[in-house]
Design a protein around this motif. Structure first.
Motif, PDB file in Angstrom:
ATOM      1  N   ALA A  90      -5.986  -8.286 -10.225  1.00  0.00           N
ATOM      2  CA  ALA A  90      -5.275  -7.881  -8.944  1.00  0.00           C
ATOM      3  C   ALA A  90      -3.933  -7.527  -9.090  1.00  0.00           C
ATOM      4  O   ALA A  90      -3.134  -8.285  -9.945  1.00  0.00           O
ATOM      5  N   ASP A  91      -3.417  -6.856  -8.222  1.00  0.00           N
ATOM      6  CA  ASP A  91      -1.712  -6.601  -8.070  1.00  0.00           C
ATOM      7  C   ASP A  91      -1.556  -7.051  -6.555  1.00  0.00           C
ATOM      8  O   ASP A  91      -2.469  -6.803  -5.762  1.00  0.00           O
ATOM      9  N   TRP A  92      -0.245  -6.690  -6.252  1.00  0.00           N
ATOM     10  CA  TRP A  92       0.024  -7.271  -4.906  1.00  0.00           C
ATOM     11  C   TRP A  92       0.489  -6.093  -4.250  1.00  0.00           C
ATOM     12  O   TRP A  92       1.372  -5.147  -4.910  1.00  0.00           O
ATOM     13  N   PHE A 103       2.772   0.583  -1.091  1.00  0.00           N
ATOM     14  CA  PHE A 103       3.640   0.125  -2.129  1.00  0.00           C
ATOM     15  C   PHE A 103       2.899  -0.957  -2.910  1.00  0.00           C
ATOM     16  O   PHE A 103       2.479  -1.719  -2.570  1.00  0.00           O
ATOM     17  N   ARG A 104       3.343  -0.963  -4.306  1.00  0.00           N
ATOM     18  CA  ARG A 104       3.087  -2.183  -5.291  1.00  0.00           C
ATOM     19  C   ARG A 104       4.246  -2.982  -4.963  1.00  0.00           C
ATOM     20  O   ARG A 104       5.433  -2.509  -5.382  1.00  0.00           O
ATOM     21  N   ALA A 105       3.813  -4.261  -4.689  1.00  0.00           N
ATOM     22  CA  ALA A 105       5.263  -5.086  -4.059  1.00  0.00           C
ATOM     23  C   ALA A 105       6.182  -5.455  -5.305  1.00  0.00           C
ATOM     24  O   ALA A 105       7.333  -5.239  -5.138  1.00  0.00           O
ATOM     25  N   ASP A 106       5.724  -5.615  -6.578  1.00  0.00           N
ATOM     26  CA  ASP A 106       6.617  -6.044  -7.520  1.00  0.00           C
ATOM     27  C   ASP A 106       7.722  -4.764  -8.149  1.00  0.00           C
ATOM     28  O   ASP A 106       8.698  -4.933  -8.100  1.00  0.00           O
ATOM     29  N   SER A 174       3.097 -14.705  -2.943  1.00  0.00           N
ATOM     30  CA  SER A 174       3.855 -15.419  -1.849  1.00  0.00           C
ATOM     31  C   SER A 174       5.384 -15.318  -2.096  1.00  0.00           C
ATOM     32  O   SER A 174       6.440 -15.287  -1.293  1.00  0.00           O
ATOM     33  N   GLN A 175       5.689 -15.188  -3.477  1.00  0.00           N
ATOM     34  CA  GLN A 175       7.066 -15.264  -4.037  1.00  0.00           C
ATOM     35  C   GLN A 175       7.675 -13.831  -3.739  1.00  0.00           C
ATOM     36  O   GLN A 175       8.955 -13.778  -3.382  1.00  0.00           O
ATOM     37  N   LEU A 176       6.937 -12.898  -4.215  1.00  0.00           N
ATOM     38  CA  LEU A 176       7.331 -11.434  -3.818  1.00  0.00           C
ATOM     39  C   LEU A 176       7.717 -11.368  -2.291  1.00  0.00           C
ATOM     40  O   LEU A 176       8.834 -10.586  -1.900  1.00  0.00           O
ATOM     41  N   GLY A 177       7.008 -11.830  -1.382  1.00  0.00           N
ATOM     42  CA  GLY A 177       7.231 -11.829   0.104  1.00  0.00           C
ATOM     43  C   GLY A 177       8.292 -12.328   0.257  1.00  0.00           C
ATOM     44  O   GLY A 177       9.199 -12.097   1.557  1.00  0.00           O
ATOM     45  N   GLU A 178       8.716 -13.684  -0.182  1.00  0.00           N
ATOM     46  CA  GLU A 178       9.824 -14.474   0.153  1.00  0.00           C
ATOM     47  C   GLU A 178      11.105 -13.475  -0.150  1.00  0.00           C
ATOM     48  O   GLU A 178      12.265 -13.499   0.559  1.00  0.00           O
ATOM     49  N   LEU A 194       7.563  -3.801   6.387  1.00  0.00           N
ATOM     50  CA  LEU A 194       6.413  -3.883   5.563  1.00  0.00           C
ATOM     51  C   LEU A 194       5.604  -4.982   5.899  1.00  0.00           C
ATOM     52  O   LEU A 194       6.312  -6.182   5.999  1.00  0.00           O
ATOM     53  N   GLU A 195       4.436  -5.073   5.755  1.00  0.00           N
ATOM     54  CA  GLU A 195       3.660  -6.382   5.869  1.00  0.00           C
ATOM     55  C   GLU A 195       3.675  -7.050   4.657  1.00  0.00           C
ATOM     56  O   GLU A 195       4.232  -6.413   3.376  1.00  0.00           O
ATOM     57  N   LEU A 196       3.550  -8.485   4.359  1.00  0.00           N
ATOM     58  CA  LEU A 196       3.699  -9.143   3.461  1.00  0.00           C
ATOM     59  C   LEU A 196       2.658  -8.996   2.534  1.00  0.00           C
ATOM     60  O   LEU A 196       1.676  -8.452   2.766  1.00  0.00           O
ATOM     61  N   PRO A 197       2.993  -9.109   0.961  1.00  0.00           N
ATOM     62  CA  PRO A 197       2.180  -8.534   0.027  1.00  0.00           C
ATOM     63  C   PRO A 197       0.511  -9.309   0.118  1.00  0.00           C
ATOM     64  O   PRO A 197       0.504 -10.539   0.291  1.00  0.00           O
ATOM     65  N   ILE A 198      -0.219  -8.391  -0.239  1.00  0.00           N
ATOM     66  CA  ILE A 198      -1.759  -9.143  -0.222  1.00  0.00           C
ATOM     67  C   ILE A 198      -2.464  -8.523  -1.517  1.00  0.00           C
ATOM     68  O   ILE A 198      -2.158  -7.572  -2.050  1.00  0.00           O
ATOM     69  N   GLU A 199      -3.301  -9.147  -2.109  1.00  0.00           N
ATOM     70  CA  GLU A 199      -4.030  -8.819  -3.255  1.00  0.00           C
ATOM     71  C   GLU A 199      -5.074  -7.600  -3.102  1.00  0.00           C
ATOM     72  O   GLU A 199      -5.504  -7.432  -1.949  1.00  0.00           O
ATOM     73  N   PHE A 200      -4.916  -6.934  -4.265  1.00  0.00           N
ATOM     74  CA  PHE A 200      -5.725  -5.674  -4.306  1.00  0.00           C
ATOM     75  C   PHE A 200      -6.476  -5.673  -5.808  1.00  0.00           C
ATOM     76  O   PHE A 200      -5.631  -5.610  -6.625  1.00  0.00           O
ATOM     77  N   ASN A 201      -7.651  -5.741  -5.621  1.00  0.00           N
ATOM     78  CA  ASN A 201      -8.248  -5.729  -6.959  1.00  0.00           C
ATOM     79  C   ASN A 201      -8.343  -4.470  -7.488  1.00  0.00           C
ATOM     80  O   ASN A 201      -8.655  -3.446  -6.894  1.00  0.00           O
ATOM     81  N   LEU A 202      -8.130  -4.095  -8.845  1.00  0.00           N
ATOM     82  CA  LEU A 202      -7.709  -2.862  -9.555  1.00  0.00           C
ATOM     83  C   LEU A 202      -8.941  -2.226 -10.036  1.00  0.00           C
ATOM     84  O   LEU A 202      -8.757  -1.114 -10.663  1.00  0.00           O
TER      85      LEU A 202
END
Length: 655
Positions: A90-92, A103-106, A174-178, A194-202
């Protein structure tokens, strides 16, 4: 081949126009509006990719005596659940709360911080490095970019940003959200929250069969098919270790926000190797051949300190110092390097970056990425990981099939092992239909897992564990199971191999080569050239009759027949355009050689050979010219040496 590259700055826009005009590749379903992350390859793109894959097969499968397999792209849910992809692949992502834009968080954090640093440079009057121009997606967010460019940052903030960017690949959700909260990162186009990052299975999910009950996925990699066929492959290799399997094929990843052309797509070609090695001996028989090769490394410790400073050292030094974990891993880094250089990668824009501690898979002993520098920054194109025994172990545990190597010992040895003793008569009444499942789970545990379970049983007088197919946790006390360390004399050594895995993203490599080999003639920036190595160039030769005069046609046909017989790919351009224009449009296609047919050719069958990069020309018989072409294209001979038997020719104007 000799070159005369120009100092004219690289233009991604100019390159993309050439690639589109010459149909190397194009967005799929374009007349329907297209689908992001999906591309079709045109004739030159197909030929270039095929030549790269042919080189890959020869460089790895043939030279390293590997076993090639071609496995299905449809993969049952159970296989990818066991491998960990269902839970962890997954990506965030983060969503704009008002517009719904995703958006992809990273990538978002990286893009915004880089834009702010460029804005700081602009405010300080510092020149922005070549290749740092905004891509098309960033240009769409002009409003925010302009706002950013007016900001001058404190020195401490600049250091913070640079430190974050050096470690961007290692952050959790969680670190990306911070980071997004700390640096007030919003939608770059609207400045909306933007909402905080959540996992998305690729993975792309599908159903196999008409009932829809057999859940499956399009494979995200080619590796799992190789692992599942391990026993058959070991048998093909006459039970000898070490050995390697290899696979080339399409893989699929449902990218969150695909952009940057071929660098981030949803369907792509992969070439992967699984080299199976004894966990107690990871030396390589050919390591001495490459130990003196120097590579540019970016070790994890340097990145974790917030730096991107490269270390250049030989592979012998890298392995002996422990920076690279073992000889086999180091050997494949060398082979990756030599392959990439062979197909056109600029060695000055290639580095090997080690995965950081918080980025490394929990089972990996070591992992390095071959990264290529493009106008999009450093791009991971090849991964090379020591995956330990993880994959074979988990599939063996799930299926109760032994994926192991058995080798006779020269002398019997006394070994200590943990063993499970199960009270089978009590399992039936307690677990009923699940009794066999629980029993198989216990018997499939590794020695490390049994050691942990033994400790738990001794300390708590019971063990508690979970099996995916059983809804409730399983609890067993000493009445049902005993786990003890016993001594046994063994005549056979049985072990699960470790795996060294080089994994190539072909589309990313292909695009990087486009950037590395694209340039313009000094006398005219619009006369661009794609200096693809002759080995992989889509077409090797352009046949150019000097005019459309009927007298030249018989010799054109004769040369065409000779090139076909010699299996040299060629095209004929007998259009009415000037000879210069005909050569110019084939320079954009990467065609390395041109054969000019003139009226002297009719008299003595001599022709002129033109070099794409230097535009130098030589003249000689057709046989000598074709021999030179084959030597340069296929035998790695230089232009000077390959044409030494030919006569230099004062070229006519290419206007």
């Amino acid at each position: 081949m000799s070159t005369s590259r120009t100092p004219i700055p690289f233009s991604r826009e100019s390159l993309e126009q050439v690639l589109k005009r010459r149909f190397f590749f194009a967005p799929a379903f374009e007349i329907y509006g297209g689908v992001s992350g999906l591309y079709d390859y045109g004739p030159p793109g197909c030929a270039l990719q095929a030549n790269i894959m042919d080189t890959w097969r020869k460089h790895f499968i043939l030279e390293e005596d590997m076993l090639e397999v071609d496995c299905t792209m449809l993969t049952p849910h159970e296989v990818l659940k066991t491998s960990g992809h269902v839970d962890k692949f997954a990506d965030w992502m983060c969503r704009d709360l008002k517009t719904g834009e995703i958006f992809r968080a990273d990538h978002l954090v990286e893009e915004v911080l880089e834009a702010r640093l460029k804005g700081d440079k602009a405010a300080r009057g510092v020149a922005i490095n070549e290749g740092e121009e905004e891509d098309a997606d960033k240009k769409k967010r002009k409003k925010k970019v302009k706002e950013i460019k007016s900001i001058k940052l404190d020195d401490e903030v600049v250091k913070e940003y640079e430190n974050v960017l050096a470690q961007i690949d290692g952050y959790s959700g969680s670190q990306l959200g911070e980071l997004m909260t700390k640096y007030k990162i919003n939608n770059p186009a609207t400045d909306g929250p933007l909402e905080l990052p959540i996992e998305f299975n690729l993975m792309f999910e599908t159903a196999i069969g008409p009932s829809g009950q057999l859940k499956g996925f399009l494979r995200p990699e080619t590796a799992q098919g190789q692992f599942l066929n391990f026993s058959k492959l070991l048998d093909c290799n006459n039970e000898k270790m070490p050995f390697a399997s290899a696979s080339i094929g399409k893989s699929f990843r449902n990218e969150i926000s695909p952009r940057a052309g071929l660098l981030r797509v949803r369907e792509f070609l992969m070439a992967e190797i699984e080299h199976y090695v004894d966990p107690d001996n990871k030396s390589h028989s050919r390591f001495d051949e490459i130990k003196d090769l120097k590579l540019k490394f970016l070790p994890k410790g340097v990145q974790e300190s917030g730096s991107n400073e490269l270390t250049e050292k030989s592979l012998g030094e890298a392995v002996s110092s422990g920076m690279v974990d073992n000889e086999t891993l180091g050997y494949f880094l060398a082979r990756i390097y030599s392959f990439l250089i062979k197909i056109g990668v600029d060695p000055s824009r290639l580095r090997f970056r080690q995965h950081m501690s918080n980025e490394m898979a929990h089972y990996a002993a070591d992992c390095w990425d071959a990264e290529l520098h493009t106008s999009y920054g450093w791009i991971e194109c090849v991964g090379c990981a020591d995956r330990s025994a993880y994959d074979l172990s988990v599939h063996s545990a799930r299926t109760n099939e032994k994926l192991v190597v058995r080798q006779p010992l020269p002398e019997p040895v006394l070994v200590e092992k943990y063993e499970v003793n199960i009270a089978k008569k009590k399992f039936g009444p307690k677990f009923r239909k699940d009794a066999g499942t629980v029993e198989n789970w216990l018997l499939a545990r590794t020695q490390c897992e049994l050691e942990d379970l033994c400790k738990e049983l001794n300390e708590n007088n019971k063990i508690v564990f979970k099996i995916d197919s059983i809804p409730n946790s399983i609890e067993l006390d000493t009445e049902f199971v005993k786990i003890e360390k016993v001594k046994r004399t063994e005549h056979i050594r049985e072990f699960t191999p470790n795996v060294i895995e080089p994994s190539f993203g072909i589309g990313r490599i292909l695009y990087s080569i486009f950037e590395h080999q694209f340039w313009a003639r000094p006398e005219d920036k619009d006369r661009t050239v794609l200096s693809l190595p002759p080995l992989v160039a889509p077409t090797k030769v352009l046949l150019v009759p000097l005019s459309s005069n009927a007298e030249l046609q018989p010799i054109v046909k004769k040369i065409s027949a000779f090139l076909r017989k010699e299996q040299v790919p060629f095209k004929v351009d007998d259009s009415s355009a000037s000879i210069g224009k005909r050569y110019a449009r084939n320079d954009e296609l990467g065609t390395p050689f041109g054969i000019t047919i003139d009226f002297d050719s009719v008299k003595d069958e001599s022709v002129t050979l033109r070099d794409r990069d230097s535009t130098k020309q030589v003249r000689g018989s057709l046989e000598d010219i074709v021999e030179a072409i084959k030597d340069i294209a296929y035998n790695n001979v230089s232009w000077t040496d390959g044409t030494s038997k030919l006569t230099p020719f004062d070229s006519q104007s290419e206007a």
